[in-house]
Design a protein around this motif. Structure first.
Motif, short mmCIF file in Angstrom:
data_model
loop_
_atom_site.label_atom_id
_atom_site.label_comp_id
_atom_site.label_asym_id
_atom_site.label_seq_id
_atom_site.Cartn_x
_atom_site.Cartn_y
_atom_site.Cartn_z
N TYR A 86 -3.61 -6.80 -4.67
CA TYR A 86 -3.92 -6.41 -3.31
C TYR A 86 -5.32 -5.78 -3.24
CZ TYR A 86 1.12 -6.96 -2.87
OH TYR A 86 2.39 -7.46 -2.90
N MET A 103 1.64 1.75 -3.57
CA MET A 103 0.50 2.34 -4.27
C MET A 103 0.52 3.87 -4.14
SD MET A 103 -3.61 2.00 -3.63
CE MET A 103 -3.53 3.24 -2.32
N TRP A 162 0.82 -1.21 0.00
CA TRP A 162 0.00 0.00 0.00
C TRP A 162 0.86 1.27 0.00
CZ3 TRP A 162 -4.45 -1.00 -1.79
CH2 TRP A 162 -5.06 -2.23 -1.54
N ILE A 187 -4.56 0.92 -10.31
CA ILE A 187 -5.19 1.26 -9.03
C ILE A 187 -6.68 1.49 -9.24
CG2 ILE A 187 -5.27 2.96 -7.16
CD1 ILE A 187 -2.29 3.55 -7.78
N TYR A 244 -4.00 -2.78 -7.32
CA TYR A 244 -4.46 -2.36 -6.00
C TYR A 244 -5.94 -1.98 -6.09
CZ TYR A 244 0.61 -1.70 -5.75
OH TYR A 244 1.98 -1.87 -5.83
#
Length: 478
Positions: A377, A42, A39, A319, A346
């Protein structure tokens, strides 16, 4: 003697319990570290991607001759306004309130096509209006075909924005029947993409490495164009618009970099009506969008079979934030056209729910596709209802006949945390790998799934971990 033996047993038990606790703590700590790093990575990607900026000058299409009567063909007026805008250093091409008929709209450098609220572009349903043929792609295979409805080829700083509507006008009488399904208006005896000289021929040409410029299709081949396609573009923004009634895939960035899709509403239930399909693309942000589609809501791709291996470019740094998914085959999907591979996806703060949503998180490939899918993720997701599975990772995805080949795929590192599911359908996890290439490293952390028929159905899966995860009210232990 007995007392000595009891002390020895107690010591062994203590050592065993301590070892288990230490191992569990180590795994938990390791998982936390990996998740935290992901994260953080990201956030670094988010900082790299900035929306394009445009000169503060406006080119109103009405001043170039456009008429908002829903009848006049405004194609040339769009073209003139866009070209003049670009030649003047860029700016905004304004589409005022009203209905404007047009065929293909081609964007140029530094142009923001902006639709005012109440503006609607009605795209022609006559395939001949999408000539001349352009370099594009169909299901992961490049070729020369009808122009996408909105198209940018090798452009920089381009945008389609505003609260207006792009209406492809596709339905069961045009475009959609080409898929060959009676559900979408096709009738026995009519031509379709499935005829030997159409889709099948294109795939065969790619397998034989025929140059793209010689893969000429168009009229008579029934391969539908994408709606919005950004081909080899840099710095792209699609913001706030509504997209309806698409012939095929809706938003398709291919071989592009730094893409923002923000606040878009997609409502299109035709065949292969994927919402957003980043392909061979890097640094793509999809946020604040609503998807209600006839296929995958978001599908991350990187080329099909030989053509994907020819290009040899993966999709990475994708993302998805604050999106809502309703109908669709998958909420967020990777594949099946995936031969270049995918890394670093993500997904956070999304809502998914529909009796017509098959799978929430879906990965699909096979031994003709091959490639590596890694680092997926997911966190802070609310799922109301899915039909089949919360997570599906399938290395044997099978459509369009024999999908067996010599390119054994790999799927590694899937993390779901803070996920709540009210109705999980048939399976929490449905995963199938190869004996020689198992699906590796699936982690569920703080996941709660209710009303699911089976906790999981897995085959050749390595390192499946459950941390603070409850399925049907029961704590699941490894």
């Amino acid at each position: 003697m007995n007392q000595t033996l009891n002390i020895s047993v107690q010591k062994k038990l203590f050592f065993l319990v301590f070892s288990c606790l230490f191992t569990c703590q180590f795994i938990f700590s390791q998982t936390n570290d990996l998740s935290k790093k992901a994260w953080n990575d990201m956030q670094k990607i988010l900082k790299e991607v900035a929306p394009p900026t445009f000169k503060k000058q406006t080119f109103n299409i009405v001043k170039f001759g456009a008429k908002a009567d829903g009848i006049t063909d405004n194609t040339n007026f769009f073209k003139k306004a866009i070209q003049e805008c670009s030649k003047s250093g860029g700016g905004t091409v304004l589409v005022p309130k009203g209905k404007y008929k047009s065929s293909a709209i081609h964007l140029e450098d530094n142009v923001n096509l902006h639709l005012e609220e109440g503006a609607e572009i009605l795209f022609s349903t006559n395939p001949k209006d999408y000539y001349p043929l352009v370099h594009t792609s169909f299901e992961g295979t490049e070729y020369m075909n009808y122009s996408p409805l909105v198209y940018a080829y090798k452009k920089k700083n381009v945008a389609v924005t505003g609260k207006g509507t792009l209406n492809g006008q596709a339905n069961s009488e045009n475009w959609w029947p080409w898929c060959g399904s009676e559900r979408y208006g096709w009738k026995k005896g009519n031509p379709s993409q499935s005829d030997p000289l159409n889709r099948e021929r294109l795939v065969d040409m790619a397998e034989k490495n025929v140059p793209v410029e010689e893969r000429i299709f168009g009229e008579g081949h029934y391969l539908r164009p994408n709606f919005l396609e950004f081909f080899e573009c840099t710095n792209v923004l699609i913001q706030n618009i509504t997209i309806i009634n698409s012939p095929f895939w809706e938003i398709h960035p291919i071989k592009s970099k730094n893409i923002i899709v923000d606040g878009v509403t997609i409502n299109s239930h035709g065949p292969n009506n994927d919402g957003c399909d980043p392909e061979y693309s890097k640094n793509v942000i999809i946020k604040n969008c609503t998807f209600n589609t006839g296929d995958d809501c978001i599908a991350i791709k990187s080329g099909r079979d030989a053509d994907g291996r020819r290009v040899a470019m993966k999709s990475e740094n994708i993302i998805v934030q604050n999106c809502t998914m309703f109908d669709g085959h998958g909420g967020v999907t990777i594949g099946s056209e995936i031969s270049g591979g995918v890394s670093n996806v993500y997904v956070e703060n999304c809502i998914m729910s529909s009796p017509n949503l098959d799978v929430a998180i879906r990965l699909k490939t096979n031994s003709r596709r091959g490639a590596l899918i890694e680092n997926f993720y997911v966190r802070n997701i609310e799922i109301g209802q899915v039909k089949e599975a919360v997570l599906k990772a399938d290395m044997f995805y099978n459509v369009h006949g024999n999908q067996n080949g010599d390119f054994i795929p790999r799927i590694e590192n899937i993390y779901l945390e803070n996920v709540k599911v009210k109705n999980g359908g048939k399976y929490s996890i449905l995963a199938k790998g190869y004996k020689e290439s198992p699906v590796k490293n699936i982690t569920f952390k703080n996941v709660t799934i209710e009303k699911v028929d089976q906790p999981y159905a897995i085959e050749n899966v390595e390192n499946l971990k459950f941390i603070e995860t409850h399925i049907n009210g029961k704590l699941i232990n490894n």
